[in-house]
Design a protein around this motif. Structure first.
Motif, PDB file in Angstrom:
ATOM      1  N   CYS A   1      10.145   8.213 156.775  1.00 37.34           N
ATOM      2  CA  CYS A   1       9.620   9.171 157.764  1.00 37.34           C
ATOM      3  C   CYS A   1       8.183   9.588 157.435  1.00 37.34           C
ATOM      4  CB  CYS A   1      10.509  10.405 157.811  1.00 37.34           C
ATOM      5  SG  CYS A   1      12.237  10.010 158.108  1.00 37.34           S
TER       6      CYS A   1
ATOM      7  N   GLU B   1      15.265  11.331 153.071  1.00 33.19           N
ATOM      8  CA  GLU B   1      16.615  11.804 153.411  1.00 33.19           C
ATOM      9  C   GLU B   1      17.660  10.699 153.421  1.00 33.19           C
ATOM     10  OE1 GLU B   1      18.830  15.071 153.960  1.00 33.19           O
ATOM     11  OE2 GLU B   1      16.658  15.076 153.759  1.00 33.19           O
ATOM     12  N   THR B   2      17.251   9.493 153.806  1.00 35.97           N
ATOM     13  CA  THR B   2      18.250   8.450 154.037  1.00 35.97           C
ATOM     14  C   THR B   2      18.597   7.653 152.784  1.00 35.97           C
ATOM     15  OG1 THR B   2      16.435   7.024 154.761  1.00 35.97           O
ATOM     16  CG2 THR B   2      17.696   8.154 156.474  1.00 35.97           C
TER      17      THR B   2
ATOM     18  N   CYS C   1       9.719  14.291 156.590  1.00 35.10           N
ATOM     19  CA  CYS C   1      11.164  14.188 156.415  1.00 35.10           C
ATOM     20  C   CYS C   1      11.720  15.538 155.935  1.00 35.10           C
ATOM     21  CB  CYS C   1      11.483  13.073 155.419  1.00 35.10           C
ATOM     22  SG  CYS C   1      13.189  12.507 155.529  1.00 35.10           S
ATOM     23  N   ASP C   2      12.968  15.784 156.323  1.00 33.82           N
ATOM     24  CA  ASP C   2      13.582  17.119 156.262  1.00 33.82           C
ATOM     25  C   ASP C   2      13.097  18.055 155.146  1.00 33.82           C
ATOM     26  OD1 ASP C   2      15.110  15.873 158.188  1.00 33.82           O
ATOM     27  OD2 ASP C   2      17.022  16.388 157.295  1.00 33.82           O
TER      28      ASP C   2
ATOM     29  N   HIS D   1       9.323  10.792 161.847  1.00 29.72           N
ATOM     30  CA  HIS D   1      10.620  11.308 161.388  1.00 29.72           C
ATOM     31  C   HIS D   1      11.615  11.326 162.538  1.00 29.72           C
ATOM     32  CE1 HIS D   1       9.815  15.184 163.323  1.00 29.72           C
ATOM     33  NE2 HIS D   1       8.691  15.305 162.652  1.00 29.72           N
ATOM     34  N   CYS D   2      12.845  11.720 162.244  1.00 27.83           N
ATOM     35  CA  CYS D   2      13.913  11.749 163.252  1.00 27.83           C
ATOM     36  C   CYS D   2      13.420  12.454 164.511  1.00 27.83           C
ATOM     37  CB  CYS D   2      15.123  12.491 162.712  1.00 27.83           C
ATOM     38  SG  CYS D   2      15.978  11.623 161.391  1.00 27.83           S
TER      39      CYS D   2
ATOM     40  N   ALA E   1      14.169  17.765 160.600  1.00 25.33           N
ATOM     41  CA  ALA E   1      12.726  17.529 160.502  1.00 25.33           C
ATOM     42  C   ALA E   1      11.989  18.130 161.702  1.00 25.33           C
ATOM     43  CB  ALA E   1      12.440  16.037 160.393  1.00 25.33           C
TER      44      ALA E   1
END
Ligand code: FES
Length: 574
Positions: free
Chosen positions: A56, A88-89, A124-125, A196-197, A203
């Motif tokens: 991200c 995060e992933t 990212c988060d 990012h998401c 995020a």
């Protein structure tokens, strides 16, 4: 002396005579930096979470270059530095276990170096709260630039959203509605650009919190990462960072209680992630703002959700930006917010938003006709969560928000995985699934496993939601009638640890109650026999973390990191 004539902090390094000044300047000159850059101009540290292990944030080198253009343009001296990144992933056991570690990295990197102002590059988060927390404990002039969301996912003509469609497709595979080949084909279609998401997950929520807190420029939340206007925003953030140093506009002047209250209300209006609760509580702790879990319910619960974005709705961040983005939402809830709250551009949040236009009322609804009547967080209490637990009504099933059911208990995530699809598991849709030992200490790292997948045998019967209770968090891209962040957690000896299969549990969202219907005498008996189940760690970060992390209701910071130490360091290194 005017503000702009004030001696910069970096001049304590670069402005010195003798061997110390020589040391500080000479080695820097090996990068081809000319002498005039050391003349006392504001040094802007660009705190970069770029990493190929954090997809991200993988485009952040380009963003940093754009920030530098802006800094140079305003007569500043940009110096980019890396900090640990949190993808995060990929990271195990959970990125949340490392949020506070990164905050320490950020804090000490800023304090130890000749930096006058800071630009935080976040995406990212956990990178967003980690960098804000670390910088807040130093309290220099600081501006945040988010990396921006990915473009909308597209799979066989359908719009698909990060995370949200992973949960959906996984359920479809398990219920037999989707083939494994189709599931794999969807992978590249979901993540098809930098960023990012692009759901209203953690995020996007935290990028919105950056803007609502006043820590980023207007439109920081929604401009897609691949949109050229994201680069222009980075350029402008660089320019503004230099001005903020000259104005001595420090983080503590922006992160005041009204700014946090505005952010909580904006979180309600966007139907934001439950993860924002712990992150804002922790950030408030760093700047000495007395924010509590109950503030989330009191200030945010009744704020209608205006934004029709996944996971609660149908659109994505790209649509949100084209519809007007966060300024259009803030304009809509103008009567609910503190209009005097200051932001990094020197204007108030209201000044930044009052002329914003909404271009698509399907995406951003009005306050009169909201997307959902309540977008915020409810805080539940009772003997099962004496220090509180939370639930996001906009992601829950209305019929389940008043429910009494029989507990089916999973002692930890491995027990859940081993048991959930056991054909002999005694469970039906009226049961309450209880997951223990996934909290801050127990997992360790407060994993996003609270939105437990339902048993396959119930999915095949068409069951779509059940009450789930845990001391875990939930991905911001997830949904369901999920009670999260139960405090104290099971690993800290909370009542959650004492729940057994067959116990009756009552959830009463309207009454804010979470009750384990077991007598006090029986609970005392179980408490006396209770043994902690989580691992203990002998060394390293895991030991420091598990010994010092606080519970969810206070933000899961380390107890000794609450507060700040400023930026002053009197001693030289040689
Ligand atoms: Fe990085 Fe969702 S995985 S923001």
């Amino acid at each position: 002396m005017s503000k702009s004539d004030r001696k910069t902090r970096s001049a304590e390094w670069f402005g010195l005579d003798g061997k110390d000044g020589f040391n500080h300047r000479s080695w820097m000159k090996n990068q081809g930096l000319p002498q005039h850059l050391f003349d006392g101009r504001p040094v802007i540290g660009i705190c970069n979470t770029w990493s190929e292990l954090t997809p991200c944030n993988a485009h952040f080198r380009i963003i940093a270059e754009r920030v530098k253009r802006g800094v140079y343009e305003m007569g500043g001296f940009p110096l980019e530095f890396p900090v640990m990144s949190l993808g995060e992933t990929l990271m195990r056991p959970s990125t949340m276990m490392f949020r506070n570690l990164v905050s320490m990295d950020v804090e000490e990197s800023i304090r130890a170096n000749p930096i006058d102002g800071v630009v935080l590059l976040v995406g990212c988060d956990k990178t967003t709260p980690a960098l804000l927390m670390g910088a807040a404990s130093c309290d220099l002039p600081t501006i945040t630039i988010s990396g921006g969301p990915m473009l909308n996912g597209r799979f066989r003509g359908e719009t698909i959203g990060s995370g949200t469609h992973v949960w959906k497709f996984d359920t479809m595979v398990r219920s037999g509605e989707m083939s494994m080949q189709d599931f794999m084909d969807a992978e590249a279609c979901m993540s098809r650009s930098v960023g990012h998401c692009m759901t209203m997950g953690t995020a996007s929520t935290m990028a919105s919190m950056v803007e609502a807190l006043g820590m980023g420029l207007p439109s920081n939340a929604a401009i897609p990462a691949a949109d050229s206007r994201r680069m222009a925003l980075a350029h402008m953030a660089g320019r503004r960072a230099v001005e903020m140093v000259r104005e001595d506009l420090r983080m503590s002047k922006i992160l005041t209680r009204p700014n946090f209250e505005n952010a909580i209300k904006v979180n309600g209006a966007i139907g934001g992630s439950t993860n924002a609760v712990v992150h804002l509580l922790a950030l408030a702790g760093r700047v000495g703002v007395d924010l509590s879990l109950d503030d989330w319910d009191r200030l945010g619960h009744d704020v209608p959700c205006l934004v029709n974005l996944m996971p609660s709705g149908e659109f994505l961040m790209e649509d949100f930006y084209y519809a007007g983005g966060l300024p259009a939402v803030i304009r809509e809830i103008g009567d609910l917010i503190d209009k005097d709250a200051l932001t990094v551009n020197g204007r108030t949040l209201w000044d930044n938003s009052k002329d914003a236009v909404c271009y698509n009322r399907e995406v951003i609804h009005t306050l009169d006709k909201p997307f959902k009547p309540q977008g915020g967080i409810v805080v539940l209490r009772g003997n099962l969560a004496p220090s509180g637990a939370i639930l996001k009504p906009s992601a829950a099933t209305p019929a389940l928000m008043q429910h009494r059911g029989r507990a089916v208990v999973f002692e930890d995530i491995d027990h859940y995985k081993a048991r959930i699809d056991d054909p002999d598991l005694d469970i039906d849709e009226t049961c309450v699934m209880v997951l223990k030992n996934c909290g801050p200490k127990g997992y360790p790292g407060f994993a996003e496993v609270g939105n437990m997948g339902l048993p396959t045998k119930l999915l095949r019967n068409g069951v779509t939601d059940m009450v789930c209770i845990s001391d875990a968090r939930m991905s911001g891209t997830a949904y369901g009638t999920v009670v999260l962040h139960v405090a104290p957690e099971a690993a800290a000896g909370g009542t959650l640890a004492l729940v057994q299969d067959g116990d009756a549990i009552e959830l009463d969202v309207a009454g804010r109650r979470l009750h384990l219907d077991v007598s006090e005498a029986e609970l005392e008996r179980r408490r006396a026999a209770w043994q902690p189940r989580h691992e203990s760690y002998e060394r390293g970060w895991a030991r420091l973390y598990t010994e010092h992390v606080t519970q969810a209701d206070t933000g899961c910071d380390l107890d000794f990191l609450v507060g700040g130490s400023g930026a002053y360091v009197p001693k030289e290194s040689h």
